[in-house]
Write an enzyme that holds these catalytic residues in place. Structure first.
Site, PDB file in Angstrom:
ATOM      1  N   HIS A 180       3.555   3.626  -8.905  1.00  0.00           N
ATOM      2  CA  HIS A 180       3.477   2.188  -9.189  1.00  0.00           C
ATOM      3  C   HIS A 180       4.804   1.675  -9.753  1.00  0.00           C
ATOM      4  CE1 HIS A 180      -0.626   2.005  -8.022  1.00  0.00           C
ATOM      5  NE2 HIS A 180      -1.082   2.743  -9.005  1.00  0.00           N
ATOM      6  N   ASP A 220       0.825  -1.201   0.000  1.00  0.00           N
ATOM      7  CA  ASP A 220       0.000   0.000   0.000  1.00  0.00           C
ATOM      8  C   ASP A 220       0.869   1.266   0.000  1.00  0.00           C
ATOM      9  OD1 ASP A 220      -2.460   1.118  -0.024  1.00  0.00           O
ATOM     10  OD2 ASP A 220      -2.813   0.990   2.129  1.00  0.00           O
ATOM     11  N   LEU A 225      11.244 -19.775  -4.894  1.00  0.00           N
ATOM     12  CA  LEU A 225      10.154 -18.996  -4.293  1.00  0.00           C
ATOM     13  C   LEU A 225       8.909 -19.036  -5.183  1.00  0.00           C
ATOM     14  CD1 LEU A 225       9.216 -16.813  -2.165  1.00  0.00           C
ATOM     15  CD2 LEU A 225       9.922 -15.129  -3.879  1.00  0.00           C
TER      16      LEU A 225
END
Ligand SMILES: CC(C)=CCC/C(C)=C/CC/C(C)=C/COP(=O)(O)OP(=O)(O)O
Length: 279
Positions: A63, A46, A166
């Protein structure tokens, strides 16, 4: 040869760990218990827009700054031994954002991000752990995503499906309520068709119908939310039942490895009782 280099050489030859992955001994030196590491870390990234606004920049620039940090976060997770990193990319409610921002995210940003990830995964070698062996998946309602984004997602998932590093999971057009509703519909259909009985419905059955059913570790152990907001905003509502939360008072583009390690330390200090008692 400096000591750190000798340790790396030793690890590569004898411990079969890619460069950059922390060994159990090093975790202990850092004050972390290998057996208490979270398997699934969830992030609510956020604050991209607020970070940009404070600097007089456009939301798109915010972003873009978040994109780099997301890549860094994958590296931290690989390095510190986390198995699954899920990220709340776009919620079922985010469609109500300004049209220009939604268009940017849907037609350029997410696809670009997947493209960059794929390029880095392909480039990564055993000696460069950042994206080594990384697997990528997207959860959420993909039906109304643009076609080219759907194609990029399919390609990424297909190409990385057998990787064992991952597991990065992006939640795109996802919501915890959406997930529970879609699982409920599937279960109701099975009851209706006589495949299962009403009595068969339990926690385990619901787990097998949620979007996270394909993950080795479907329930986040640790949820990190940046930007100082203290809520979960309809992220994995069912799966977060016993997760530990860590709220970081920094915008996502400012998150660094020290914050990540501080969250790991905080997580390891918690007593997870899952509703039970120790005494
Ligand atoms: C592969 C793939 C699809 C990856 C997803 C990447 C990802 C996790 C993107 C998150 C983008 C986003 C909407 C951040 C929230 O900042 P904000 O706009 O809510 O900032 P604000 O809180 O300041 O408004």
């Amino acid at each position: 040869m400096p000591l750190s280099n000798s340790i790396l050489m030793f690890r590569r030859q004898f411990c079969k760990l890619p460069f950059g992955v922390i060994s159990k001994e090093e975790l202990l030196i850092e004050g972390l218990q290998p057996e208490l590491m979270p398997k699934h870390v969830a992030i609510i990234p956020d604050g991209n827009r607020r970070w940009a606004k404070e600097r007089g920049l456009s939301p798109e620039k915010g972003h873009e700054a978040g994109k780099k940090v997301l890549g860094d976060l994958c590296r931290y997770c690989s390095k510190w031994g986390v198995k699954v990193l899920s990220a709340y990319a776009f919620s079922t409610e985010n469609w109500s954002r300004p049209k220009a921002e939604v268009t940017f995210l849907m037609t350029s940003y997410f696809e670009g991000l997947i493209h960059d990830f794929m390029r880095d995964i392909a480039r990564c070698t055993y000696s460069n752990v950042c994206r080594y062996g990384m697997k990528m998946s997207v959860i959420g309602d993909k039906s109304n995503l643009p076609n080219s984004l759907k194609e990029a997602i399919n390609h990424a998932e297909e190409t990385t499906k057998d990787n064992t590093g991952l597991h990065f999971v992006a939640a795109l057009n996802y919501g915890g309520r959406y997930d529970i509703i879609q699982a409920t519909k599937k279960i109701a259909a099975k009851v209706k068709d006589g495949v299962i009985q009403l009595e068969d419905i339990n926690d385990k059955l619901i787990d097998t119908e949620l979007e996270t059913k394909y993950l080795e570790y479907p329930n986040p152990d640790l949820l990190i939310r940046t930007s100082g907001e203290l809520r979960i905003s309809n992220y994995m509502l069912w799966q977060l039942a016993y997760s530990e939360f860590c709220f970081v008072d920094k915008f996502f583009p400012e998150l660094d490895e020290a914050d990540f390690v501080a969250a790991l330390r905080s997580f390891q200090r918690r007593q997870r009782r899952y509703g039970g008692h120790k005494i």
